[in-house]
Design an enzyme around this catalytic site. Structure first.
Site, PDB file in Angstrom:
ATOM      1  N   GLU A 413      15.252  59.218  37.560  1.00  7.99           N
ATOM      2  CA  GLU A 413      15.730  60.379  38.338  1.00  7.99           C
ATOM      3  C   GLU A 413      17.251  60.536  38.255  1.00  7.99           C
ATOM      4  O   GLU A 413      17.922  60.778  39.244  1.00  7.99           O
ATOM      5  CB  GLU A 413      15.246  60.281  39.794  1.00  7.99           C
ATOM      6  CG  GLU A 413      13.734  60.406  39.882  1.00  7.99           C
ATOM      7  CD  GLU A 413      13.199  60.757  41.263  1.00  7.99           C
ATOM      8  OE1 GLU A 413      13.972  61.273  42.077  1.00  7.99           O
ATOM      9  OE2 GLU A 413      12.010  60.525  41.486  1.00  7.99           O
TER      10      GLU A 413
HETATM   11  C1  LIG Z   1       8.857  54.013  34.633  1.00 13.05           C
HETATM   12  C2  LIG Z   1       9.463  55.360  34.403  1.00 13.05           C
HETATM   13  C3  LIG Z   1       8.956  56.469  35.088  1.00 13.05           C
HETATM   14  C4  LIG Z   1       9.475  57.750  34.833  1.00 13.05           C
HETATM   15  N1  LIG Z   1       8.929  58.850  35.450  1.00 13.05           N
HETATM   16  C5  LIG Z   1       9.349  60.088  35.097  1.00 13.05           C
HETATM   17  C6  LIG Z   1       8.686  61.265  35.608  1.00 13.05           C
HETATM   18  O1  LIG Z   1       7.754  61.178  36.414  1.00 13.05           O
HETATM   19  N2  LIG Z   1       9.102  62.484  35.174  1.00 13.05           N
HETATM   20  C7  LIG Z   1      10.132  62.626  34.288  1.00 13.05           C
HETATM   21  O2  LIG Z   1      10.450  63.759  33.922  1.00 13.05           O
HETATM   22  N3  LIG Z   1      10.797  61.540  33.799  1.00 13.05           N
HETATM   23  C8  LIG Z   1      10.433  60.279  34.176  1.00 13.05           C
HETATM   24  N4  LIG Z   1      11.074  59.176  33.669  1.00 13.05           N
HETATM   25  C9  LIG Z   1      12.190  59.348  32.761  1.00 13.05           C
HETATM   26  C10 LIG Z   1      13.549  58.977  33.367  1.00 13.05           C
HETATM   27  O3  LIG Z   1      13.935  59.952  34.281  1.00 13.05           O
HETATM   28  C11 LIG Z   1      14.510  58.799  32.191  1.00 13.05           C
HETATM   29  O4  LIG Z   1      14.198  57.568  31.597  1.00 13.05           O
HETATM   30  C12 LIG Z   1      15.970  58.851  32.612  1.00 13.05           C
HETATM   31  O5  LIG Z   1      16.322  60.153  32.980  1.00 13.05           O
HETATM   32  C13 LIG Z   1      16.915  58.370  31.510  1.00 13.05           C
HETATM   33  O6  LIG Z   1      16.646  58.996  30.296  1.00 13.05           O
HETATM   34  P1  LIG Z   1      16.447  58.111  28.981  1.00 13.05           P
HETATM   35  O7  LIG Z   1      15.482  57.024  29.298  1.00 13.05           O
HETATM   36  O8  LIG Z   1      16.130  59.000  27.855  1.00 13.05           O
HETATM   37  O9  LIG Z   1      17.834  57.396  28.746  1.00 13.05           O
HETATM   38  P2  LIG Z   1      19.099  57.986  27.943  1.00 13.05           P
HETATM   39  O10 LIG Z   1      19.347  59.393  28.315  1.00 13.05           O
HETATM   40  O11 LIG Z   1      18.954  57.649  26.506  1.00 13.05           O
HETATM   41  O12 LIG Z   1      20.270  57.108  28.569  1.00 13.05           O
HETATM   42  C14 LIG Z   1      20.354  55.682  28.335  1.00 13.05           C
HETATM   43  C15 LIG Z   1      21.551  55.145  29.069  1.00 13.05           C
HETATM   44  O13 LIG Z   1      22.739  55.705  28.521  1.00 13.05           O
HETATM   45  C16 LIG Z   1      23.717  55.854  29.509  1.00 13.05           C
HETATM   46  N5  LIG Z   1      24.128  57.278  29.545  1.00 13.05           N
HETATM   47  C17 LIG Z   1      23.420  58.371  29.207  1.00 13.05           C
HETATM   48  N6  LIG Z   1      24.148  59.485  29.373  1.00 13.05           N
HETATM   49  C18 LIG Z   1      25.356  59.081  29.836  1.00 13.05           C
HETATM   50  C19 LIG Z   1      26.558  59.750  30.214  1.00 13.05           C
HETATM   51  N7  LIG Z   1      26.672  61.090  30.203  1.00 13.05           N
HETATM   52  N8  LIG Z   1      27.585  59.007  30.657  1.00 13.05           N
HETATM   53  C20 LIG Z   1      27.505  57.664  30.726  1.00 13.05           C
HETATM   54  N9  LIG Z   1      26.407  56.980  30.385  1.00 13.05           N
HETATM   55  C21 LIG Z   1      25.347  57.664  29.939  1.00 13.05           C
HETATM   56  C22 LIG Z   1      23.075  55.415  30.841  1.00 13.05           C
HETATM   57  O14 LIG Z   1      23.430  54.061  31.075  1.00 13.05           O
HETATM   58  C23 LIG Z   1      21.606  55.502  30.552  1.00 13.05           C
HETATM   59  O15 LIG Z   1      20.861  54.584  31.345  1.00 13.05           O
HETATM   60  C24 LIG Z   1      10.567  57.886  33.932  1.00 13.05           C
HETATM   61  C25 LIG Z   1      11.089  56.755  33.284  1.00 13.05           C
HETATM   62  C26 LIG Z   1      10.549  55.528  33.495  1.00 13.05           C
HETATM   63  C27 LIG Z   1      11.124  54.343  32.744  1.00 13.05           C
END
Ligand SMILES: Cc1cc2nc3c(=O)[nH]c(=O)nc-3n(C[C@H](O)[C@H](O)[C@H](O)COP(=O)(O)OP(=O)(O)OC[C@H]3O[C@@H](n4cnc5c(N)ncnc54)[C@H](O)[C@@H]3O)c2cc1C
Length: 593
Positions: A413
């Site tokens: 989130e």
């Molecule tokens: C168990 C689980 C349940 C989930 N449930 C849902 C759901 O119900 N609905 C839904 O839509 N999504 C869901 N998600 C998705 C979740 O919201 C995303 O994993 C989250 O938004 C991060 O996106 P990403 O994993 O692609 O990480 P990325 O966007 O690749 O980011 C990886 C890391 O990079 C860093 N980063 C990224 N951007 C920046 C920035 N601008 N500045 C500094 N650092 C940065 C942060 O440390 C981040 O943790 C779920 C995820 C998990 C693991």
């Protein structure tokens, strides 16, 4: 201002315009960045109205009874599944539609009351609290907030009692933190009666068990070659809907079903559009505001469990002929856990009440709550784990599960890094625009600009010379309240200084943003703690009660929080940022294009 900076400014402005139309009352967090203490939003400490408190007590008692008898967090984790009878029971108690209107079968609870239910579940099982969040806090939230009457009548009754389940599907491979980068396409049919959806979603909680999914997809913007995000209600019985993976095996919250699905030429009737066309980002961000509030409640519940476990062990386990609780380094952890849990509850209550009392713009506060409570819970679980020593490592105690479960909180989130930057940038926008007004007028004076620049100058100057008043009722808190007022004044000074020193490049200076956001979060947390403590002291005075353990937790939190704020502000001028960035650069090399 270079082209990139102008673009960034435009993006932030568009995001805010997208979210909030028209003038709004100044919120608490944005007030902090202006050097103001907008007391009305946080003082006196919010209370649930008596009539609803009775309803809530009844629901809480029923929920506790049900969870005592039927919830087995160990089995849920081991089987990686929440049994259907648990889901049905939660539906019967009303938890799956607690904030839905009574006419649609919900309990009609406020967000504050809803948070109490989530806190209770959070004390026991993170899989279950995340499941409820995915269904109620975000899954059906868009329908509750943006649905038309006929959409609500059609969909809500079976969703609020748990007969059907909801999910919220935003994330895709290219749209994680960068939520606006949704690639799923929704093309209107020739006669406009339906949309054809194509694309893939991943990491979606409840994807494979939900009957109704709020799905974000790109729709064309009429009259241009652009596209914008729109929210759709999608059901898995629509031809072309395929679950690619129902339960992605994972580290924690293993009871939740996190899945991937694809839509191939799925026809979705136009009646299933939620909210205005092209305003799906507004829908998604507003929904997540609610999710972040209940996130705070779930983390508070887990923190309270840690406090109970830590005390139990520290009182009974003996080493060196002493109980662990007799050692100062264990006392330090117990005190820190107690202070953190107290603050998390206060901040959750205060934030939820902003929503209940109709503040339109609470996105900075919900972001602060999410980052603060998830980071605190991680530290609290770590402290509790350490107090238990080797025994925490084994699966017969809940701590290894709690540790695994809690790790998602800092990522889901909105990752905490993205939200930290967001807090600083949205907060600084108000004073930043005022400085820009003054600067532009000085560079190119004009009669038009003078008035605006004068009022901006007055605001900035006013904040620079006035220490905000923090109105507490308890005499014994006056000194602390004055200290908080001075820290807000210092914070405003530091924000002004950073804006004047760095100007537009500050938009990319995340190390500076982080210190400003961290200080702002501690100012908000301290305010909530002070407000709660004040209310408790007033209550105790009326009842002739003496000091309680909570008094010392509140006092410790404020002392440590004030110390942290001073450190964050001090480090704006005294830091190792240059060396840090140079080191990262030498290891990362040039970014690949
Ligand atoms: C168990 C689980 C349940 C989930 N449930 C849902 C759901 O119900 N609905 C839904 O839509 N999504 C869901 N998600 C998705 C979740 O919201 C995303 O994993 C989250 O938004 C991060 O996106 P990403 O994993 O692609 O990480 P990325 O966007 O690749 O980011 C990886 C890391 O990079 C860093 N980063 C990224 N951007 C920046 C920035 N601008 N500045 C500094 N650092 C940065 C942060 O440390 C981040 O943790 C779920 C995820 C998990 C693991």
């Amino acid at each position: 201002m270079n082209k990139l900076d102008t673009e960034r400014q435009k993006e932030i402005q568009q995001a805010e315009e997208l979210l909030f139309a028209g003038p709004q009352a100044l919120g608490f967090a944005k007030g902090l960045f202006q050097g103001r203490f907008v007391a009305d939003w946080v003082m006196p400490y919010p209370r649930i109205p008596a009539a609803q408190q009775t309803e809530l007590d009844k629901s809480l008692a029923e929920l506790r009874r049900f969870l005592d008898e039927h919830l087995n967090p160990v089995e849920i984790d081991r089987q990686a599944d929440i049994p259907r009878e648990v889901i049905d029971g939660l539906g019967r108690v009303g938890v799956l539609g607690a904030t839905a209107p009574v006419e649609h079968g919900g309990l009609g609870f406020t967000q504050m009351a809803n948070c109490k239910l989530l806190e209770e579940i959070g004390t026991r099982c993170a899989s279950t609290s995340v499941f409820v969040n995915a269904h109620h806090s975000i899954g059906i939230r868009a329908l509750l907030l943006f649905g038309t009457n006929s959409q609500k009548e059609k969909w809500l009754p079976r969703l609020v009692n748990g007969e059907q389940l909801g999910a919220f599907a935003l994330t895709e491979r290219e749209a994680g933190s960068d939520a606006a980068n949704v690639q799923m396409q929704a093309c209107p049919s020739a006669d406009g009666s339906y949309f054809i959806l194509n694309g893939e979603k991943r990491y979606i909680t409840n994807a494979a068990i939900a009957q109704v999914l709020t799905v974000m997809a790109r729709t064309p913007v009429p009259g241009s070659d652009k596209t914008a995000i729109t929210a759709f209600l999608v059901t898995p019985d629509m031809p072309g809907f395929t679950i690619l993976e129902a339960r992605m095996p994972k580290m924690g919250i293993r009871g939740t079903a996190t899945g991937r699905f694809t839509l191939r030429d799925v026809k979705v009737p136009k009646e299933n559009i939620l909210g205005p066309m092209g305003k799906g980002l507004k829908v998604a961000l507003t929904v997540l505001d609610f999710g972040r509030t209940t996130f705070g409640a779930c983390c508070t519940g887990a923190a309270k469990t840690c406090l109970r476990l830590a005390i139990e062990h520290a009182r009974t386990r003996k080493q060196f002929n002493k109980t662990l609780g007799e050692f100062e380094l264990v006392k330090k952890k117990i005190a820190r856990i107690a202070a953190g849990a107290y603050a998390m509850e206060a901040m959750t209550t205060a934030t939820a009440s902003l929503i209940d009392r109709g503040l339109e713009d609470y996105m900075v506060e919900t972001a602060m709550l999410k980052v603060f409570t998830t980071e605190r819970l991680w530290e609290i679980i770590n402290d509790t784990f350490q107090i238990y020593g080797g025994s925490a490592y084994f699966v017969d105690l809940p701590l290894e599960r709690m540790l695994r479960d809690a790790r998602i909180n800092q990522i889901g989130e909105g990752s905490n890094e993205v939200l930290t930057s967001f807090i600083a940038l949205v907060g600084m926008r108000g004073p930043g625009m005022e400085f820009k007004e003054i600067y532009d007028t000085m560079m190119k004076p004009s009669r038009d600009r003078m008035g605006k620049a004068w009022s901006a100058g007055k605001n900035r100057l006013g904040a620079a010379i006035r220490i905000p008043d923090v109105p507490v009722r308890s005499e014994q808190l006056h000194t602390t309240a004055r200290q908080l007022g001075r820290l807000i004044w210092r914070f405003n000074f530091a924000v002004n200084r950073a804006l004047i020193t760095y100007r537009e490049p500050i938009l990319d200076m995340q190390l500076v943003q982080e210190r400003i956001a961290d200080a702002a979060m501690d100012l908000f947390a301290s305010t909530c703690v002070l407000s709660r403590w004040d209310a408790e002291l007033q209550f105790a005075r009326r009842n002739g009660d003496s000091a309680s353990a909570d008094d010392s937790a509140a006092d410790l939190f404020l002392r440590q929080s004030f110390r942290r704020i001073r450190r964050f502000l001090g480090e704006l001028n005294d830091n190792d940022d240059k060396a840090l960035l140079a080191t990262a650069k030498s290891f990362l090399g040039k970014p690949s294009s």
